[in-house]
Design a protein around this motif. Structure first.
Motif, PDB file in Angstrom:
ATOM      1  N   PHE A   1       0.809  -1.460  -0.010  1.00  0.00           N
ATOM      2  CA  PHE A   1      -0.048   0.018   0.062  1.00  0.00           C
ATOM      3  C   PHE A   1       0.997   1.117   0.156  1.00  0.00           C
ATOM      4  CE2 PHE A   1      -2.401   3.089   2.733  1.00  0.00           C
ATOM      5  CZ  PHE A   1      -3.159   3.696   1.684  1.00  0.00           C
ATOM      6  N   GLY A   2       0.751   2.072  -1.134  1.00  0.00           N
ATOM      7  CA  GLY A   2       1.351   3.319  -1.083  1.00  0.00           C
ATOM      8  C   GLY A   2       0.212   4.435  -0.695  1.00  0.00           C
ATOM      9  N   LEU A   3       0.638   5.065   0.349  1.00  0.00           N
ATOM     10  CA  LEU A   3      -0.437   6.423   1.001  1.00  0.00           C
ATOM     11  C   LEU A   3       0.166   7.712   0.424  1.00  0.00           C
ATOM     12  CD1 LEU A   3      -2.312   7.186   2.783  1.00  0.00           C
ATOM     13  CD2 LEU A   3      -0.992   7.168   4.709  1.00  0.00           C
ATOM     14  N   CYS A   4      -0.428   7.601  -0.738  1.00  0.00           N
ATOM     15  CA  CYS A   4       0.089   8.539  -1.837  1.00  0.00           C
ATOM     16  C   CYS A   4      -0.687   9.941  -1.522  1.00  0.00           C
ATOM     17  CB  CYS A   4      -0.191   8.222  -3.235  1.00  0.00           C
ATOM     18  SG  CYS A   4       0.961   6.927  -3.974  1.00  0.00           S
ATOM     19  N   ARG A   5       0.082  11.150  -1.359  1.00  0.00           N
ATOM     20  CA  ARG A   5      -0.473  12.368  -1.027  1.00  0.00           C
ATOM     21  C   ARG A   5       0.414  13.464  -1.587  1.00  0.00           C
ATOM     22  NH1 ARG A   5      -0.329  17.720   1.541  1.00  0.00           N
ATOM     23  NH2 ARG A   5      -2.136  18.614   1.163  1.00  0.00           N
ATOM     24  N   PRO A   6       0.115  14.283  -2.555  1.00  0.00           N
ATOM     25  CA  PRO A   6      -1.241  14.278  -3.327  1.00  0.00           C
ATOM     26  C   PRO A   6      -1.660  13.047  -4.151  1.00  0.00           C
ATOM     27  CG  PRO A   6       0.135  16.146  -4.011  1.00  0.00           C
ATOM     28  CD  PRO A   6       1.155  15.080  -3.348  1.00  0.00           C
ATOM     29  N   PRO A   7      -2.999  12.866  -4.279  1.00  0.00           N
ATOM     30  CA  PRO A   7      -3.297  11.920  -5.285  1.00  0.00           C
ATOM     31  C   PRO A   7      -2.922  11.907  -6.789  1.00  0.00           C
ATOM     32  CG  PRO A   7      -5.232  13.238  -4.762  1.00  0.00           C
ATOM     33  CD  PRO A   7      -4.093  13.769  -3.839  1.00  0.00           C
ATOM     34  N   GLY A   8      -3.198  11.327  -7.540  1.00  0.00           N
ATOM     35  CA  GLY A   8      -2.686  11.399  -8.872  1.00  0.00           C
ATOM     36  C   GLY A   8      -3.637  10.960 -10.309  1.00  0.00           C
ATOM     37  N   HIS A   9      -4.843  10.402  -9.834  1.00  0.00           N
ATOM     38  CA  HIS A   9      -5.378   9.764 -11.337  1.00  0.00           C
ATOM     39  C   HIS A   9      -5.915  10.645 -12.259  1.00  0.00           C
ATOM     40  CE1 HIS A   9      -9.854   9.235  -9.319  1.00  0.00           C
ATOM     41  NE2 HIS A   9      -9.203  10.436  -8.897  1.00  0.00           N
TER      42      HIS A   9
ATOM     43  N   GLY B   1      -6.640 -12.815  -7.678  1.00  0.00           N
ATOM     44  CA  GLY B   1      -5.469 -13.601  -7.706  1.00  0.00           C
ATOM     45  C   GLY B   1      -4.188 -12.859  -8.256  1.00  0.00           C
ATOM     46  N   LEU B   2      -4.057 -11.616  -8.403  1.00  0.00           N
ATOM     47  CA  LEU B   2      -3.018 -11.083  -8.878  1.00  0.00           C
ATOM     48  C   LEU B   2      -2.157 -10.573  -7.790  1.00  0.00           C
ATOM     49  CD1 LEU B   2      -4.551  -9.474 -12.075  1.00  0.00           C
ATOM     50  CD2 LEU B   2      -3.010 -11.350 -12.208  1.00  0.00           C
ATOM     51  N   PRO B   3      -0.782 -10.428  -8.286  1.00  0.00           N
ATOM     52  CA  PRO B   3       0.105  -9.487  -7.481  1.00  0.00           C
ATOM     53  C   PRO B   3      -0.443  -8.028  -7.104  1.00  0.00           C
ATOM     54  CG  PRO B   3       1.319 -10.715  -9.007  1.00  0.00           C
ATOM     55  CD  PRO B   3      -0.035 -11.090  -9.063  1.00  0.00           C
ATOM     56  N   SER B   4      -0.795  -7.439  -6.053  1.00  0.00           N
ATOM     57  CA  SER B   4      -1.548  -6.031  -6.229  1.00  0.00           C
ATOM     58  C   SER B   4      -0.847  -5.050  -5.062  1.00  0.00           C
ATOM     59  CB  SER B   4      -2.888  -6.688  -5.387  1.00  0.00           C
ATOM     60  OG  SER B   4      -3.682  -7.654  -6.125  1.00  0.00           O
ATOM     61  N   VAL B   5      -1.129  -3.751  -5.928  1.00  0.00           N
ATOM     62  CA  VAL B   5      -0.687  -2.650  -5.346  1.00  0.00           C
ATOM     63  C   VAL B   5      -1.692  -1.822  -4.899  1.00  0.00           C
ATOM     64  CG1 VAL B   5       1.148  -0.540  -5.417  1.00  0.00           C
ATOM     65  CG2 VAL B   5       1.663  -2.993  -6.339  1.00  0.00           C
ATOM     66  N   PHE B   6      -1.816  -1.347  -3.994  1.00  0.00           N
ATOM     67  CA  PHE B   6      -2.892  -0.144  -3.642  1.00  0.00           C
ATOM     68  C   PHE B   6      -2.387   1.078  -3.598  1.00  0.00           C
ATOM     69  CE2 PHE B   6      -4.219  -4.264  -2.163  1.00  0.00           C
ATOM     70  CZ  PHE B   6      -5.851  -4.335  -2.386  1.00  0.00           C
ATOM     71  N   LEU B   7      -2.835   2.233  -4.216  1.00  0.00           N
ATOM     72  CA  LEU B   7      -2.188   3.584  -4.093  1.00  0.00           C
ATOM     73  C   LEU B   7      -3.496   4.588  -3.814  1.00  0.00           C
ATOM     74  CD1 LEU B   7      -0.095   3.496  -7.240  1.00  0.00           C
ATOM     75  CD2 LEU B   7       0.491   2.921  -4.855  1.00  0.00           C
TER      76      LEU B   7
END
Length: 344
Positions: free
Chosen positions: A150-158, A312-318
């Protein structure tokens, strides 16, 4: 779950946001991170600082002129003697030329901004750099170990496009992470955006590409920011045809209807044979969020985490959206814990 956060994310301390015709205290603020960090601490999650990755990963998805503008905008704005924060007030609209970048910083703001709610302030560039470092540390951990992160990103990006900022976003963290994974050898990456608002920037960056499948569940742009992106007929172009999937949903959408759309998105990800999942984690789908209109309650975020684990995938949360209501940290932790419970 291995979690990353940079204290330099706090260096953006904006004072003003244009909202409903008034300048108000920004909804996107450092206190959001404090709420999440507090919940992570209560859950016993250790948070690590990322290393510095430099500009190369940013330039892999963003225009060099745009990046240079972000780096110098605040100094250029101050040098003209202006007292307030840098807020755009004119754009190259449909009846004007859009092929020239003015020398004036005011004109440059309009050229590079997609909306007027997001000011540029002292510390904005440094915070954006820290945020992408957080995203890169998370994806590198998953690439190296196969474990979720988990990446606690700030500012957001999308909302950040190849050469535009807005919606509180400057560098597109999910796109930077996805490209980094591709550069490391992944064949195809899925970016799944569950924020209430459409990830227009991520869509724009990958719209003509087949190595990233972008799927977004969001408020119907007919009535929801960013208004001009996120319709169901936006499905990709050229090599990217069929690799962009939007699920625009009306205000008040039930959790059951939202989850049905998620199941469809996950099926599309499976069909595309993606080998990494990057989740743009916006928890502004919560019923109490001040600038959103979906109906999630605390327990629904646990269910969301479990559904994502089923991929079922390697997963990254941002981290993306979710604003300074007390529940933001609870909802983030519920997603992460639901994911881990399902994975065992």
């Amino acid at each position: 779950m291995r979690t990353f956060f940079s204290e330099d994310s706090r260096r953006r301390q904006a004072r003003s946001e244009l909202h409903d015709g008034a300048l108000v205290a920004p909804f996107e603020c450092p206190e959001r991170m404090d709420l999440v960090l507090s919940a992570l601490n209560q859950a016993g999650v250790e948070v690590q600082a990322p290393k510095e990755y430099g500009l190369a990963p940013v330039l892999a998805v963003h225009d060099a002129g745009y990046v240079a503008f972000l780096e110098t905008c605040w100094q250029a704005w101050q040098s003209t003697g202006r007292q307030g924060e840098a807020i755009p007030n004119i754009w190259p609209a449909r009846t004007m030329r859009g092929d020239r970048i003015p020398q004036s910083v005011s004109g440059q703001l309009g050229y590079y901004a997609l909306a007027a709610e997001t000011s540029i302030t002292e510390g904005t560039f440094a915070a954006a750099m820290a945020s992408k470092n957080t995203a890169l540390a998370a994806v590198e951990h998953t690439l190296a170990s196969g474990e979720p992160a988990f990446g606690l990103c700030r500012p957001p990006g999308h909302h950040a496009a190849m050469d535009q900022f807005g919606g509180y976003c400057f560098f597109n963290n999910a796109a930077i992470a996805a490209q980094h994974a591709l550069n490391a050898g992944k064949r195809r990456v899925a970016v799944l955006d569950v924020d209430f608002h459409h990830g227009n920037g991520t869509q724009q960056i990958f719209y003509r590409r087949a190595d990233v499948l972008f799927a977004s569940l969001h408020g119907d742009p007919d009535v929801t920011f960013p208004y001009f992106s996120g319709y169901a007929d936006e499905t990709g172009e050229g090599p990217g045809a069929g690799f962009n999937v939007n699920y625009p949903l009306p205000p008040g959408t039930s959790v059951a209807t939202w989850m049905a759309a998620l199941d469809d998105a996950l099926a599309r990800i499976q069909q595309a044979e993606c080998d990494l999942l990057v989740v743009s984690l916006g928890v502004d789908i919560f019923e109490g969020d001040p600038i959103s209109a979906f109906t999630f309650q605390h327990a629904d975020f646990i269910t969301l985490g479990k559904r994502l684990a089923d991929a079922g995938l390697p997963s990254v949360f941002l981290m993306e959206g979710g604003y300074a209501v007390e529940d933001i940290g609870v909802n983030v932790v519920n997603v992460l814990q639901g994911f881990q419970q399902a994975r065992g």
